[in-house]
Scaffold this motif. Structure first.
Motif, PDB file in Angstrom:
ATOM      1  N   TYR A  33       0.837  -1.192   0.019  1.00 39.59           N
ATOM      2  CA  TYR A  33       0.099  -0.053   0.053  1.00 39.59           C
ATOM      3  C   TYR A  33       0.874   1.238   0.097  1.00 39.59           C
ATOM      4  O   TYR A  33       1.817   1.255   0.708  1.00 39.59           O
ATOM      5  CB  TYR A  33      -0.888   0.164   1.167  1.00 39.59           C
ATOM      6  N   HIS A  43      -7.896  -0.652   5.294  1.00 40.06           N
ATOM      7  CA  HIS A  43      -7.874  -0.041   4.005  1.00 40.06           C
ATOM      8  C   HIS A  43      -9.094  -0.268   3.186  1.00 40.06           C
ATOM      9  O   HIS A  43      -9.864   0.596   2.738  1.00 40.06           O
ATOM     10  CB  HIS A  43      -6.756  -0.681   3.395  1.00 40.06           C
ATOM     11  N   MET A  55      -6.139   5.657  -2.598  1.00 39.06           N
ATOM     12  CA  MET A  55      -6.383   4.313  -1.884  1.00 39.06           C
ATOM     13  C   MET A  55      -6.441   3.346  -3.108  1.00 39.06           C
ATOM     14  O   MET A  55      -6.126   2.010  -2.677  1.00 39.06           O
ATOM     15  CB  MET A  55      -7.713   4.399  -0.856  1.00 39.06           C
TER      16      MET A  55
END
Length: 182
Positions: free
Chosen positions: A18, A103, A180
């Motif tokens: 990420y 997330h 994201m």
């Protein structure tokens, strides 16, 4: 949220590729949360003022003025309820989430915020404007020309300012969601 607990939990895990580190995600979430608290406070204060005015002056007999007040109050109240729901949804579960599940939760959260921002909020604004427009003939008849002009101009300027803030926050939320997804 218990940031220390989240930090320890996330730092003990692999990053899984990420782009956002845990501290960055927590920082952005805190900022967004603070902005929601400010929005709720401003809308709540407006609702309280409208309710006090409505019960003190307006509800002696039913007319379009009262309908306008009810529309304004109900649209703001709906928006406040949605903000509270959005703000506190699943808060207790977040503390035990892993970075990956948090997330995923944030992605879903911001997708839900898009529905609020792009569907519900314009409806609330439209209902508020209709309510305000229903008040204007009464203001024109019962207030001086100068005070009527002040209410008209300040109402329009305030609405433009609020819509600009909503658009800015919607753009920020959209950018965060796009980050994201990377």
């Amino acid at each position: 949220m218990e940031n220390d607990h989240l930090n320890k939990l996330w730092e003990s895990q692999a990053n899984d590729g990420y782009n956002s580190n845990p501290k960055n995600i927590i920082k952005k979430a805190k900022k967004q949360r603070n902005n929601q608290h400010i929005s709720i406070a401003v809308m709540s204060l407006t609702v309280v003022v409208l309710i006090i005015y409505a019960f003190y002056y307006a509800f002696r007999q039913w007319n379009n003025f009262n309908l306008g007040l009810v529309l304004m109050i109900s649209s703001l109240t709906l928006r406040i309820i949605l903000e509270f729901y959005s703000l506190y949804r699943k808060e207790k579960q977040l503390i035990s989430m892993t970075q990956k599940s948090y997330h995923a939760y944030l992605k879903n959260y911001y997708k839900a915020r898009q529905i609020i921002n792009y569907a519900v909020t314009p409806i609330c604004i439209a209902v508020y404007v209709v309510g305000f427009c229903l008040l204007l003939p009464y203001f024109k008849d019962y207030l001086s020309k100068g005070f009527y002009t002040y209410i008209l101009v300040s109402g329009v300027v305030s609405l433009i300012f609020i819509v600009a803030i909503i658009i800015k926050s919607s753009i920020k939320e959209q950018r965060f969601l796009n980050q994201m997804r990377k």
